[in-house]
Design a protein around this motif. Structure first.
Motif, mmCIF file in Angstrom:
data_model
loop_
_atom_site.group_PDB
_atom_site.id
_atom_site.type_symbol
_atom_site.label_atom_id
_atom_site.label_comp_id
_atom_site.label_asym_id
_atom_site.label_seq_id
_atom_site.Cartn_x
_atom_site.Cartn_y
_atom_site.Cartn_z
ATOM 1 N N THR A 214 0.856 -1.187 0.000
ATOM 2 C CA THR A 214 0.000 0.000 0.000
ATOM 3 C C THR A 214 0.895 1.241 0.000
ATOM 4 O OG1 THR A 214 -0.138 0.492 2.365
ATOM 5 C CG2 THR A 214 -1.539 -1.292 1.555
ATOM 6 N N ARG A 215 0.249 2.376 -0.244
ATOM 7 C CA ARG A 215 0.997 3.631 -0.304
ATOM 8 C C ARG A 215 1.632 3.975 1.052
ATOM 9 N NH1 ARG A 215 -1.638 8.582 -3.537
ATOM 10 N NH2 ARG A 215 -1.641 6.894 -5.044
ATOM 11 N N TYR A 216 0.858 3.810 2.125
ATOM 12 C CA TYR A 216 1.388 4.119 3.462
ATOM 13 C C TYR A 216 2.508 3.166 3.844
ATOM 14 C CZ TYR A 216 -1.638 7.899 4.815
ATOM 15 O OH TYR A 216 -2.229 9.131 4.902
ATOM 16 N N GLU A 217 2.349 1.942 3.452
ATOM 17 C CA GLU A 217 3.390 0.950 3.741
ATOM 18 C C GLU A 217 4.694 1.356 3.037
ATOM 19 O OE1 GLU A 217 2.411 -2.788 2.018
ATOM 20 O OE2 GLU A 217 3.926 -3.884 3.146
ATOM 21 N N ALA A 218 4.588 1.728 1.751
ATOM 22 C CA ALA A 218 5.783 2.102 0.984
ATOM 23 C C ALA A 218 6.467 3.299 1.648
ATOM 24 C CB ALA A 218 5.390 2.412 -0.453
ATOM 25 N N LYS A 219 5.642 4.254 2.104
ATOM 26 C CA LYS A 219 6.188 5.450 2.773
ATOM 27 C C LYS A 219 6.943 5.048 4.043
ATOM 28 C CE LYS A 219 3.509 9.114 4.131
ATOM 29 N NZ LYS A 219 2.279 9.913 4.036
ATOM 30 N N ALA A 220 6.351 4.162 4.824
ATOM 31 C CA ALA A 220 6.976 3.730 6.089
ATOM 32 C C ALA A 220 8.283 2.990 5.802
ATOM 33 C CB ALA A 220 6.010 2.826 6.855
ATOM 34 N N VAL A 221 8.263 2.127 4.805
ATOM 35 C CA VAL A 221 9.460 1.331 4.494
ATOM 36 C C VAL A 221 10.578 2.253 3.997
ATOM 37 C CG1 VAL A 221 10.368 -0.466 2.956
ATOM 38 C CG2 VAL A 221 8.180 -0.815 4.137
ATOM 39 N N ARG A 222 10.213 3.281 3.195
ATOM 40 C CA ARG A 222 11.227 4.248 2.726
ATOM 41 C C ARG A 222 11.881 4.974 3.893
ATOM 42 N NH1 ARG A 222 7.648 5.536 -1.475
ATOM 43 N NH2 ARG A 222 6.896 7.372 -0.380
ATOM 44 N N LYS A 223 11.089 5.210 4.946
ATOM 45 C CA LYS A 223 11.638 5.897 6.139
ATOM 46 C C LYS A 223 12.506 4.967 6.976
ATOM 47 C CE LYS A 223 8.265 7.376 8.570
ATOM 48 N NZ LYS A 223 7.267 7.772 9.456
ATOM 49 N N GLY A 224 12.496 3.673 6.640
ATOM 50 C CA GLY A 224 13.285 2.698 7.399
ATOM 51 C C GLY A 224 12.498 1.979 8.479
ATOM 52 N N ASP A 225 11.171 2.210 8.537
ATOM 53 C CA ASP A 225 10.351 1.528 9.548
ATOM 54 C C ASP A 225 10.090 0.086 9.116
ATOM 55 O OD1 ASP A 225 10.231 3.818 10.981
ATOM 56 O OD2 ASP A 225 8.284 4.456 10.194
ATOM 57 N N LYS A 226 9.872 -0.785 10.116
ATOM 58 C CA LYS A 226 9.571 -2.198 9.833
ATOM 59 C C LYS A 226 8.141 -2.455 10.272
ATOM 60 C CE LYS A 226 11.969 -5.489 9.275
ATOM 61 N NZ LYS A 226 11.885 -6.333 8.095
ATOM 62 N N PRO A 227 7.206 -2.528 9.334
ATOM 63 C CA PRO A 227 5.820 -2.753 9.742
ATOM 64 C C PRO A 227 5.611 -4.136 10.352
ATOM 65 C CG PRO A 227 5.946 -1.978 7.453
ATOM 66 C CD PRO A 227 7.341 -2.329 7.879
ATOM 67 N N ALA A 228 4.532 -4.250 11.118
ATOM 68 C CA ALA A 228 4.093 -5.557 11.635
ATOM 69 C C ALA A 228 2.884 -5.994 10.816
ATOM 70 C CB ALA A 228 3.703 -5.427 13.104
ATOM 71 N N TYR A 229 2.863 -7.288 10.453
ATOM 72 C CA TYR A 229 1.769 -7.859 9.656
ATOM 73 C C TYR A 229 1.094 -8.921 10.529
ATOM 74 C CZ TYR A 229 4.470 -5.630 5.987
ATOM 75 O OH TYR A 229 5.156 -4.707 5.233
ATOM 76 N N LEU A 230 -0.055 -8.581 11.072
ATOM 77 C CA LEU A 230 -0.701 -9.479 12.027
ATOM 78 C C LEU A 230 -1.917 -10.132 11.373
ATOM 79 C CD1 LEU A 230 -0.646 -7.165 15.187
ATOM 80 C CD2 LEU A 230 1.118 -8.748 14.391
ATOM 81 N N ALA A 231 -1.920 -11.469 11.366
ATOM 82 C CA ALA A 231 -3.041 -12.213 10.759
ATOM 83 C C ALA A 231 -3.834 -12.886 11.880
ATOM 84 C CB ALA A 231 -2.510 -13.251 9.782
ATOM 85 N N PHE A 232 -5.139 -12.673 11.863
ATOM 86 C CA PHE A 232 -6.025 -13.275 12.862
ATOM 87 C C PHE A 232 -7.050 -14.156 12.151
ATOM 88 C CE2 PHE A 232 -4.867 -8.924 14.237
ATOM 89 C CZ PHE A 232 -4.058 -9.259 15.324
ATOM 90 N N ARG A 233 -7.488 -15.222 12.837
ATOM 91 C CA ARG A 233 -8.521 -16.107 12.278
ATOM 92 C C ARG A 233 -9.772 -16.034 13.116
ATOM 93 N NH1 ARG A 233 -7.982 -17.910 7.378
ATOM 94 N NH2 ARG A 233 -5.813 -18.353 6.952
ATOM 95 N N ARG A 234 -10.900 -16.075 12.439
ATOM 96 C CA ARG A 234 -12.161 -16.172 13.181
ATOM 97 C C ARG A 234 -12.360 -17.625 13.588
ATOM 98 N NH1 ARG A 234 -16.782 -17.021 14.906
ATOM 99 N NH2 ARG A 234 -18.474 -15.486 15.079
ATOM 100 N N ARG A 235 -12.575 -17.840 14.879
ATOM 101 C CA ARG A 235 -12.850 -19.205 15.333
ATOM 102 C C ARG A 235 -14.165 -19.684 14.728
ATOM 103 N NH1 ARG A 235 -9.490 -19.996 19.937
ATOM 104 N NH2 ARG A 235 -9.126 -18.032 21.034
ATOM 105 N N ALA A 236 -14.281 -21.005 14.581
ATOM 106 C CA ALA A 236 -15.549 -21.572 14.103
ATOM 107 C C ALA A 236 -16.626 -21.275 15.129
ATOM 108 C CB ALA A 236 -15.396 -23.066 13.895
ATOM 109 N N ARG A 237 -17.821 -20.985 14.658
ATOM 110 C CA ARG A 237 -18.940 -20.727 15.586
ATOM 111 C C ARG A 237 -19.153 -21.948 16.470
ATOM 112 N NH1 ARG A 237 -19.221 -17.486 11.366
ATOM 113 N NH2 ARG A 237 -20.314 -15.506 11.502
ATOM 114 N N GLY A 238 -19.329 -21.687 17.732
ATOM 115 C CA GLY A 238 -19.531 -22.811 18.659
ATOM 116 C C GLY A 238 -18.247 -23.346 19.244
ATOM 117 N N GLN A 239 -17.081 -22.893 18.718
ATOM 118 C CA GLN A 239 -15.789 -23.347 19.259
ATOM 119 C C GLN A 239 -15.395 -22.406 20.391
ATOM 120 O OE1 GLN A 239 -12.591 -23.661 16.274
ATOM 121 N NE2 GLN A 239 -11.175 -23.122 17.917
ATOM 122 N N ALA A 240 -15.107 -22.944 21.548
ATOM 123 C CA ALA A 240 -14.793 -22.095 22.710
ATOM 124 C C ALA A 240 -13.499 -21.337 22.492
ATOM 125 C CB ALA A 240 -14.673 -22.960 23.957
ATOM 126 N N GLY A 241 -13.457 -20.059 22.966
ATOM 127 C CA GLY A 241 -12.262 -19.232 22.802
ATOM 128 C C GLY A 241 -11.244 -19.468 23.906
#
Ligand SMILES: C[S@@+](CC[C@H](N)C(=O)[O-])C[C@H]1O[C@@H](n2cnc3c(N)ncnc32)[C@H](O)[C@@H]1O
Length: 241
Positions: A214-241
């Motif tokens: 993305t544009r913001y990502e490219a800007k951050a990377v040019r500045k030398g920042d290291k973004p975090a990429y966090l992936a989350f999953r939706r639990r199956a309905r009825g599955q206890a958290g």
């Protein structure tokens, strides 16, 4: 595009961004006038449930949602790479919407619909159990503690997303603000329906395979920042958290 900022029941604005920075060029204005009405998923001023057009999204096609797509590079890139998947993009900033429309026209994309307002006016109206992937990429960080509650990634949004997400759906978040990344993890940890998928640092320090920047990502990377990429999953309905 002269709508007022949406307000919550206490009268506070729901969305704190800018709708427009500069006047649109005539070509972009034409896209907003002619193409946008054909791509709008729903009228933000109404609160009726949204019925997806036949042939758009489930049951026949996968549906993904990008929240705050900015100028739309990621959304149009994903849509071009996956013509058999449908996408809803949400962005209240009209200059960004116009930039996306230019890509839709240039790439002749048929699999994108747009919601040009605050995503919280959309989420409660989409059908339950329909979305397979949600992207929230480089959202406004609101770094001051007194503004943190303005962040789009928060428990209440996770609730709304859990309703529309399919079992096992992916929620992909990225940020170059480590404080926001930590906030996102904390919000997910206390939510029963979402779980962080990372097994080790490589899973969140690097973008996923085939990632469209993305544009913001490219800007951050040019500045030398290291973004975090966090992936989350939706639990199956009825599955206890
Ligand atoms: C920092 S920009 C990032 C844009 C893009 N995702 C990128 O990475 O280049 C955050 C975007 O989220 C949009 N946004 C902020 N609040 C929003 C809301 N409540 N609903 C939808 N979009 C929102 C803003 O208009 C802005 O374009």
């Amino acid at each position: 595009m002269s709508r007022d900022m949406p307000k919550d029941p206490s009268g506070k604005p729901m969305w704190y961004g800018r709708r427009r920075t500069h006047k649109l060029r005539p070509g972009r204005q034409r896209l907003v006038d002619d193409l946008l009405p054909r791509l709008l998923i729903a009228d933000p001023a109404k609160d009726a449930p949204i019925t997806l057009d036949p042939g758009f999204g489930p049951p026949d096609r996968e549906l993904r949602l990008e929240i705050g797509f900015g100028a739309g590079e990621h959304l149009s890139g994903e849509a071009a790479a996956s013509p058999n998947v449908d996408f809803i993009g949400c962005e209240p900033f009209i200059n960004g919407v116009a930039a996306l429309l230019a890509d839709v026209e240039r790439l002749d994309l048929k699999n994108i619909r747009v919601f040009d307002d605050d995503v919280r006016l959309l989420l409660g109206r989409l059908p339950e159990n329909t979305v397979s992937v949600v992207y929230i990429l480089f959202p406004d960080p609101w770094p001051k503690a007194r503004h943190n509650r303005r962040r789009i990634f928060q428990y209440e949004t996770l609730d709304m997303l859990a309703r529309i997400a399919r079992d096992g759906a992916l929620l992909q978040f990225a940020s170059d603000h480590m404080d926001y990344a930590a906030w996102a993890l904390a919000e997910v940890r206390r939510h029963p329906d979402w779980v962080w998928t990372a097994r080790g640092p490589a899973d969140w320090r690097n973008p996923p395979e085939g990632w469209v920047s993305t544009r913001y990502e490219a800007k951050a990377v040019r500045k030398g920042d290291k973004p975090a990429y966090l992936a989350f999953r939706r639990r199956a309905r009825g599955q206890a958290g």
